[in-house]
Design a protein around this motif. Structure first.
Motif, PDB file in Angstrom:
ATOM      1  N   ARG A 184       0.825  -1.211   0.000  1.00  0.00           N
ATOM      2  CA  ARG A 184       0.000   0.000   0.000  1.00  0.00           C
ATOM      3  C   ARG A 184       0.869   1.275   0.000  1.00  0.00           C
ATOM      4  N   GLU A 188       1.375   4.178  -3.039  1.00  0.00           N
ATOM      5  CA  GLU A 188       1.158   5.610  -2.844  1.00  0.00           C
ATOM      6  C   GLU A 188       2.409   6.408  -3.190  1.00  0.00           C
ATOM      7  N   LEU A 193      -1.097   8.518  -4.994  1.00  0.00           N
ATOM      8  CA  LEU A 193      -2.518   8.272  -4.717  1.00  0.00           C
ATOM      9  C   LEU A 193      -2.673   7.411  -3.471  1.00  0.00           C
ATOM     10  N   LEU A 194      -3.466   7.884  -2.526  1.00  0.00           N
ATOM     11  CA  LEU A 194      -3.663   7.165  -1.272  1.00  0.00           C
ATOM     12  C   LEU A 194      -4.550   5.942  -1.441  1.00  0.00           C
ATOM     13  N   ASP A 195      -5.577   6.048  -2.289  1.00  0.00           N
ATOM     14  CA  ASP A 195      -6.507   4.941  -2.496  1.00  0.00           C
ATOM     15  C   ASP A 195      -5.822   3.821  -3.281  1.00  0.00           C
ATOM     16  N   PRO A 196      -5.724   2.597  -2.716  1.00  0.00           N
ATOM     17  CA  PRO A 196      -5.015   1.520  -3.404  1.00  0.00           C
ATOM     18  C   PRO A 196      -5.594   1.170  -4.775  1.00  0.00           C
ATOM     19  N   SER A 197      -6.911   1.244  -4.921  1.00  0.00           N
ATOM     20  CA  SER A 197      -7.523   0.932  -6.212  1.00  0.00           C
ATOM     21  C   SER A 197      -7.099   1.933  -7.277  1.00  0.00           C
ATOM     22  N   LYS A 198      -7.134   3.213  -6.923  1.00  0.00           N
ATOM     23  CA  LYS A 198      -6.709   4.244  -7.871  1.00  0.00           C
ATOM     24  C   LYS A 198      -5.216   4.145  -8.160  1.00  0.00           C
ATOM     25  N   LEU A 215      -2.203  -5.625   0.798  1.00  0.00           N
ATOM     26  CA  LEU A 215      -2.835  -4.810   1.838  1.00  0.00           C
ATOM     27  C   LEU A 215      -2.732  -5.442   3.217  1.00  0.00           C
ATOM     28  N   ASP A 218      -5.760  -7.165   5.062  1.00  0.00           N
ATOM     29  CA  ASP A 218      -6.901  -6.914   4.180  1.00  0.00           C
ATOM     30  C   ASP A 218      -6.766  -7.592   2.826  1.00  0.00           C
ATOM     31  N   SER A 229     -10.711  -5.136 -12.206  1.00  0.00           N
ATOM     32  CA  SER A 229     -10.216  -5.010 -10.845  1.00  0.00           C
ATOM     33  C   SER A 229     -10.835  -6.095  -9.972  1.00  0.00           C
ATOM     34  N   HIS A 231     -10.608  -7.727  -5.731  1.00  0.00           N
ATOM     35  CA  HIS A 231     -10.042  -7.799  -4.392  1.00  0.00           C
ATOM     36  C   HIS A 231      -9.964  -9.257  -3.958  1.00  0.00           C
TER      37      HIS A 231
END
Length: 303
Positions: A184, A188, A193-198, A215, A218, A229, A231
């Motif tokens: 993660r 970044e 970008l903080l959001d892992p998906s983005k 993650l 997670d 995408s 998870h």
């Protein structure tokens, strides 16, 4: 069936259990010290080899007692090809500071890894063939890592980059990466970008065909250049030390892809193997055994 080609560092890990990280100027007492072979390249290569995959591992070490310790540990792991480049430097080492919740911070010295030349990297990657997975990390110089990725790509190998530690910019290398695996924080740091998906989507825009962002508890998420995408939840375990989990993941993931498993199966098996590592202290000493990985693969794939 393909092979796994790994070019990376090898060193000695010094482990220290701490109640917390020291602040500037502070001397903090720890306990449960330990010493073992280590380094991201070594750990990933050993994890891959213990799955039963054919693994080629090349690594730089020093002409010293630590280098002899590293060599002795590697020669019993059953590599299809092992080459040790003896450098005129002390063998690399890392200090692993492990906190009570299992999280860790690592400081490393890497003069041997930094001395591996572009010519050595190109010669290594020239061994790649279609169907092979070529795995590199961030311990070598950017120039040597780029040379290996470019050569492996030209040879038809599938390139996999785990660019930790981040001491040079990974962005220019991503166009030569079929797969990039980051955690993660690394995602970044590379993308902003903080959001892992983005962040995963941005890694693909930078050139990777598949981005996997791990993650921790997670699980992980994967994003590919087709815009798909997914998870993947992680197994629920009582983690006592997360050191080496990422290396276990990368090594097993690469091995499963090389031996013909699909992406979903490879990620699931890699996460299950990393969960085994998280339940033990250390990095090399916590890597799953051949018997454990053989049983894990058999239970999940019917082999």
């Amino acid at each position: 069936m393909g092979r796994v080609l790994i070019l990376g560092n090898a060193g000695v890990d010094l482990t220290l259990q701490l109640p917390r990280l020291p602040v500037k100027g502070e001397t903090l007492l720890g306990d449960s010290t330990g010493s073992a072979p280590g380094g991201k390249g070594l750990n990933q290569a050993v994890a891959a080899a213990r799955t039963g995959a054919q693994v080629i591992f090349h690594t730089p070490i020093g002409h010293d007692a630590q280098g002899e310790e590293i060599a002795a540990a590697l020669t019993v792991e059953g590599f299809a090809d092992l080459e040790l480049y003896h450098m005129p430097h002390p063998s690399d080492f890392s200090l692993l500071m492990v906190l009570p919740d299992g999280e860790n911070s690592i400081a490393s010295a890497g003069s041997c890894a930094a001395a591996l030349t572009v010519q050595m990297a190109e010669a290594f990657a020239a061994k790649a063939s279609p169907g092979d997975i070529v795995l590199l990390q961030g311990n070598l110089t950017a120039a040597s890592t780029l040379a290996a990725l470019m050569t492996a790509s030209a040879r038809g190998g599938t390139t996999l980059l785990n660019p930790a530690p981040l001491w040079w910019s990974a962005e220019p290398l991503l166009r030569y990466c079929d797969i990039v695996v980051v955690n993660r924080g690394e995602a970044e740091a590379i993308t902003g970008l903080l959001d892992p998906s983005k962040a995963a989507a941005a890694l693909c825009k930078l050139g990777a065909s598949l981005a996997v962002v791990t993650l921790g508890a997670d699980g992980c998420l994967a994003f590919d250049s087709e815009g798909t995408s997914r998870h993947y939840p992680a197994p629920h375990v009582n983690a006592i030390d997360t050191t080496g989990c990422g290396d276990t993941f990368c090594g097993v993931f690469a091995a499963m892809l090389a031996t013909g498993r699909d992406r979903d199966t490879a990620i699931d098996l890699a996460q299950s193997a990393a969960a085994l590592t998280a339940q033990r202290r250390g990095a090399f000493t916590a890597l799953p055994s051949h018997a454990e990985l053989d049983g894990l693969i058999a239970r999940n794939t019917g082999r």
